[in-house]
Design a protein around this motif. Structure first.
Motif, PDB file in Angstrom:
ATOM      1  N   ASP A 246       0.819  -1.221   0.000  1.00 10.44           N
ATOM      2  CA  ASP A 246       0.000   0.000   0.000  1.00 10.44           C
ATOM      3  C   ASP A 246       0.853   1.271   0.000  1.00 10.44           C
ATOM      4  O   ASP A 246       0.570   2.232   0.723  1.00 10.44           O
ATOM      5  CB  ASP A 246      -0.949   0.007   1.202  1.00 10.44           C
ATOM      6  CG  ASP A 246      -1.887  -1.197   1.210  1.00 10.44           C
ATOM      7  OD1 ASP A 246      -2.271  -1.657   0.114  1.00 10.44           O
ATOM      8  OD2 ASP A 246      -2.222  -1.671   2.302  1.00 10.44           O
ATOM      9  N   VAL A 247       1.883   1.269  -0.824  1.00 10.48           N
ATOM     10  CA  VAL A 247       2.741   2.452  -0.960  1.00 10.48           C
ATOM     11  C   VAL A 247       2.168   3.338  -2.064  1.00 10.48           C
ATOM     12  O   VAL A 247       1.876   2.863  -3.166  1.00 10.48           O
ATOM     13  CB  VAL A 247       4.185   2.054  -1.309  1.00 10.48           C
ATOM     14  CG1 VAL A 247       5.051   3.292  -1.539  1.00 10.48           C
ATOM     15  CG2 VAL A 247       4.776   1.200  -0.190  1.00 10.48           C
ATOM     16  N   MET A 248       2.002   4.630  -1.781  1.00  7.40           N
ATOM     17  CA  MET A 248       1.508   5.581  -2.765  1.00  7.40           C
ATOM     18  C   MET A 248       2.464   6.772  -2.848  1.00  7.40           C
ATOM     19  O   MET A 248       3.209   7.044  -1.896  1.00  7.40           O
ATOM     20  CB  MET A 248       0.093   6.051  -2.418  1.00  7.40           C
ATOM     21  CG  MET A 248      -0.917   4.920  -2.357  1.00  7.40           C
ATOM     22  SD  MET A 248      -2.630   5.500  -2.174  1.00  7.40           S
ATOM     23  CE  MET A 248      -2.907   6.220  -3.780  1.00  7.40           C
ATOM     24  N   VAL A 249       2.450   7.447  -3.974  1.00  4.26           N
ATOM     25  CA  VAL A 249       3.366   8.564  -4.190  1.00  4.26           C
ATOM     26  C   VAL A 249       2.578   9.812  -4.556  1.00  4.26           C
ATOM     27  O   VAL A 249       1.420   9.743  -4.970  1.00  4.26           O
ATOM     28  CB  VAL A 249       4.385   8.250  -5.308  1.00  4.26           C
ATOM     29  CG1 VAL A 249       5.218   7.025  -4.949  1.00  4.26           C
ATOM     30  CG2 VAL A 249       3.676   8.050  -6.653  1.00  4.26           C
ATOM     31  N   ASN A 250       3.238  10.962  -4.396  1.00  2.00           N
ATOM     32  CA  ASN A 250       2.673  12.245  -4.776  1.00  2.00           C
ATOM     33  C   ASN A 250       3.484  12.839  -5.927  1.00  2.00           C
ATOM     34  O   ASN A 250       4.689  12.573  -6.049  1.00  2.00           O
ATOM     35  CB  ASN A 250       2.694  13.208  -3.593  1.00  2.00           C
ATOM     36  CG  ASN A 250       1.804  12.756  -2.458  1.00  2.00           C
ATOM     37  OD1 ASN A 250       0.671  12.329  -2.684  1.00  2.00           O
ATOM     38  ND2 ASN A 250       2.306  12.848  -1.235  1.00  2.00           N
ATOM     39  N   PRO A 251       2.851  13.651  -6.777  1.00  2.00           N
ATOM     40  CA  PRO A 251       3.562  14.228  -7.929  1.00  2.00           C
ATOM     41  C   PRO A 251       4.785  15.036  -7.511  1.00  2.00           C
ATOM     42  O   PRO A 251       4.704  15.892  -6.625  1.00  2.00           O
ATOM     43  CB  PRO A 251       2.507  15.134  -8.575  1.00  2.00           C
ATOM     44  CG  PRO A 251       1.198  14.587  -8.119  1.00  2.00           C
ATOM     45  CD  PRO A 251       1.439  14.050  -6.741  1.00  2.00           C
ATOM     46  N   GLY A 252       5.926  14.734  -8.145  1.00  2.00           N
ATOM     47  CA  GLY A 252       7.136  15.502  -7.928  1.00  2.00           C
ATOM     48  C   GLY A 252       7.765  15.364  -6.562  1.00  2.00           C
ATOM     49  O   GLY A 252       8.641  16.151  -6.197  1.00  2.00           O
ATOM     50  N   GLU A 253       7.345  14.371  -5.775  1.00  2.00           N
ATOM     51  CA  GLU A 253       7.862  14.232  -4.409  1.00  2.00           C
ATOM     52  C   GLU A 253       8.444  12.844  -4.172  1.00  2.00           C
ATOM     53  O   GLU A 253       8.107  11.876  -4.855  1.00  2.00           O
ATOM     54  CB  GLU A 253       6.738  14.476  -3.391  1.00  2.00           C
ATOM     55  CG  GLU A 253       6.153  15.869  -3.411  1.00  2.00           C
ATOM     56  CD  GLU A 253       5.066  16.038  -2.366  1.00  2.00           C
ATOM     57  OE1 GLU A 253       4.831  15.079  -1.593  1.00  2.00           O
ATOM     58  OE2 GLU A 253       4.457  17.117  -2.322  1.00  2.00           O
ATOM     59  N   ASP A 254       9.331  12.772  -3.151  1.00  2.00           N
ATOM     60  CA  ASP A 254       9.849  11.490  -2.676  1.00  2.00           C
ATOM     61  C   ASP A 254       8.919  10.944  -1.599  1.00  2.00           C
ATOM     62  O   ASP A 254       8.466  11.692  -0.718  1.00  2.00           O
ATOM     63  CB  ASP A 254      11.248  11.653  -2.080  1.00  2.00           C
ATOM     64  CG  ASP A 254      12.307  11.901  -3.134  1.00  2.00           C
ATOM     65  OD1 ASP A 254      12.058  11.584  -4.313  1.00  2.00           O
ATOM     66  OD2 ASP A 254      13.392  12.417  -2.787  1.00  2.00           O
ATOM     67  N   THR A 255       8.652   9.665  -1.654  1.00  2.00           N
ATOM     68  CA  THR A 255       7.959   8.970  -0.576  1.00  2.00           C
ATOM     69  C   THR A 255       9.000   8.152   0.181  1.00  2.00           C
ATOM     70  O   THR A 255       9.468   7.121  -0.316  1.00  2.00           O
ATOM     71  CB  THR A 255       6.855   8.043  -1.120  1.00  2.00           C
ATOM     72  OG1 THR A 255       5.877   8.824  -1.797  1.00  2.00           O
ATOM     73  CG2 THR A 255       6.194   7.269  -0.002  1.00  2.00           C
ATOM     74  N   PRO A 256       9.431   8.602   1.373  1.00  2.00           N
ATOM     75  CA  PRO A 256      10.499   7.900   2.096  1.00  2.00           C
ATOM     76  C   PRO A 256       9.977   6.648   2.805  1.00  2.00           C
ATOM     77  O   PRO A 256       8.945   6.685   3.475  1.00  2.00           O
ATOM     78  CB  PRO A 256      10.985   8.957   3.097  1.00  2.00           C
ATOM     79  CG  PRO A 256       9.798   9.841   3.320  1.00  2.00           C
ATOM     80  CD  PRO A 256       9.016   9.845   2.040  1.00  2.00           C
ATOM     81  N   LEU A 257      10.691   5.565   2.648  1.00  2.00           N
ATOM     82  CA  LEU A 257      10.345   4.314   3.315  1.00  2.00           C
ATOM     83  C   LEU A 257      11.213   4.049   4.529  1.00  2.00           C
ATOM     84  O   LEU A 257      11.003   3.058   5.234  1.00  2.00           O
ATOM     85  CB  LEU A 257      10.457   3.139   2.327  1.00  2.00           C
ATOM     86  CG  LEU A 257       9.566   3.211   1.085  1.00  2.00           C
ATOM     87  CD1 LEU A 257       9.767   1.975   0.224  1.00  2.00           C
ATOM     88  CD2 LEU A 257       8.104   3.372   1.453  1.00  2.00           C
ATOM     89  N   GLY A 258      12.199   4.929   4.762  1.00  2.00           N
ATOM     90  CA  GLY A 258      13.063   4.774   5.927  1.00  2.00           C
ATOM     91  C   GLY A 258      14.070   3.648   5.760  1.00  2.00           C
ATOM     92  O   GLY A 258      14.334   3.167   4.640  1.00  2.00           O
ATOM     93  N   GLU A 259      14.598   3.199   6.871  1.00  2.00           N
ATOM     94  CA  GLU A 259      15.602   2.125   6.845  1.00  2.00           C
ATOM     95  C   GLU A 259      14.919   0.767   6.949  1.00  2.00           C
ATOM     96  O   GLU A 259      14.055   0.552   7.818  1.00  2.00           O
ATOM     97  CB  GLU A 259      16.618   2.291   7.981  1.00  2.00           C
ATOM     98  CG  GLU A 259      17.719   1.244   7.959  1.00  2.00           C
ATOM     99  CD  GLU A 259      18.772   1.496   9.024  1.00  2.00           C
ATOM    100  OE1 GLU A 259      19.692   0.660   9.151  1.00  2.00           O
ATOM    101  OE2 GLU A 259      18.682   2.523   9.725  1.00  2.00           O
TER     102      GLU A 259
END
Length: 300
Positions: free
Chosen positions: A283-296
């Motif tokens: 259930d990972v989603m992204v936004n336009p022009g942005e990074d979606t950080p998942l961490g370590e």
């Protein structure tokens, strides 16, 4: 009685009006043929820049022989506002510089054998640019026969090129693919999916180039890091509908970055490494022009 020179003006204006009307009528009756297209239209001049990055594969190097890069521009603007942008323009235009759909323009690019595998985790390279008129319809790569790869054991293997149109690779350009952030410029970014392009057949390798265009302004990214960073670790991203991309984390920090993900889509991110249990994030989603950080991500 002698007429004033001014008395001829109404008839003269009428004559020019007739000529203008005739020209409009003729142009509206038939579409421009390739012989009638203005090769240098005066409007819509822009600078196009083509960048290359990659979705990596499990090799040390993948050198791709790129001989020429071109863009096709719609000179008569017939399909400028079509929803399909002239998809009837089939990829059988490799023998004509100009046809009914436009003209090929060669980018400023020096032929080279490029290590595409080095362009990963957000790294990209400007392949070439050119000043073009009006809308860009297609991108065309001309590839040579000198592509090769180096595997993890430092062994070098020649890759046999296989394409549908001899040594040509076509990419259709849609409106959403064009980054118009800088006035007077159009940036195009091509992602070379090496994982699905390179295949081992017996003791040999073949390369069937798979590329796609993406837009850094309207598409999103996923970032993260894994620990530890074992050899052979991979990040695989899928959408459940056949789309797959990924990354190979850096050896030093385990960092990864995957670009060109469509907003509004639900992704699954899986980290795979030899001798470790696969790590899955749903259930990972992204936004336009942005990074979606998942961490370590800690592998076990």
């Amino acid at each position: 009685m002698k007429q004033s020179p001014l008395s001829f003006l109404p008839r003269l204006m009428g004559f020019f009006t007739f000529l203008a009307f005739l020209g409009i009528s003729l142009s509206s009756c038939s579409r421009s043929g390739s012989a009638d297209i203005d090769p240098n239209p005066p409007t819509g001049i822009r600078n196009v820049n083509l960048f290359l990055s990659d979705a990596p594969a499990d090799f040390k190097n993948v050198f791709v022989d790129i001989q020429q890069v071109e863009v096709k521009v719609d000179l008569d603007r017939t399909h400028e506002f079509d929803n399909s942008y002239g998809d009837d323009d089939e990829d059988f235009d490799d023998t004509e510089e100009v046809d009914d759909y436009g003209r090929w323009v060669t980018l400023n690019f020096a032929p080279q054998t490029l290590d595409v595998l080095a362009l990963r985790n957000g790294i990209e390279r400007l392949l070439g640019n050119a000043t073009v008129p009006t809308r860009i319809r297609k991108v065309r790569f001309t590839l040579g026969q000198s592509s090769y790869l180096v595997d993890g054991d430092e062994k070098r293997f020649r890759m046999t090129l296989i394409t549908e149109r001899e040594n040509l690779v076509y990419l259709r350009v849609k409106a959403a693919d064009m980054d118009n952030t800088l006035p007077g410029n159009v940036d195009l970014r091509a992602d070379f999916d090496l994982a699905s392009s390179v295949e081992k057949v017996g003791d040999d390798y073949i390369i069937r180039p798979r590329m796609r265009l993406f837009n850094v302004q309207t598409d999103g990214n996923v970032t993260g890091s894994i620990s530890p960073t074992p050899v052979g670790a991979r990040v695989v991203i899928t959408d459940g509908n056949g789309f797959t991309t990924g990354a190979i984390p850096t050896v030093e920090e385990g960092f990864f970055r995957v670009r060109g993900l469509k907003p509004g889509t639900v992704y699954t991110v899986t980290v795979i490494a030899p001798d470790y249990t696969p790590y899955e994030i749903r259930d990972v989603m992204v936004n336009p022009g942005e990074d979606t950080p998942l961490g370590e991500i800690n592998l076990r």
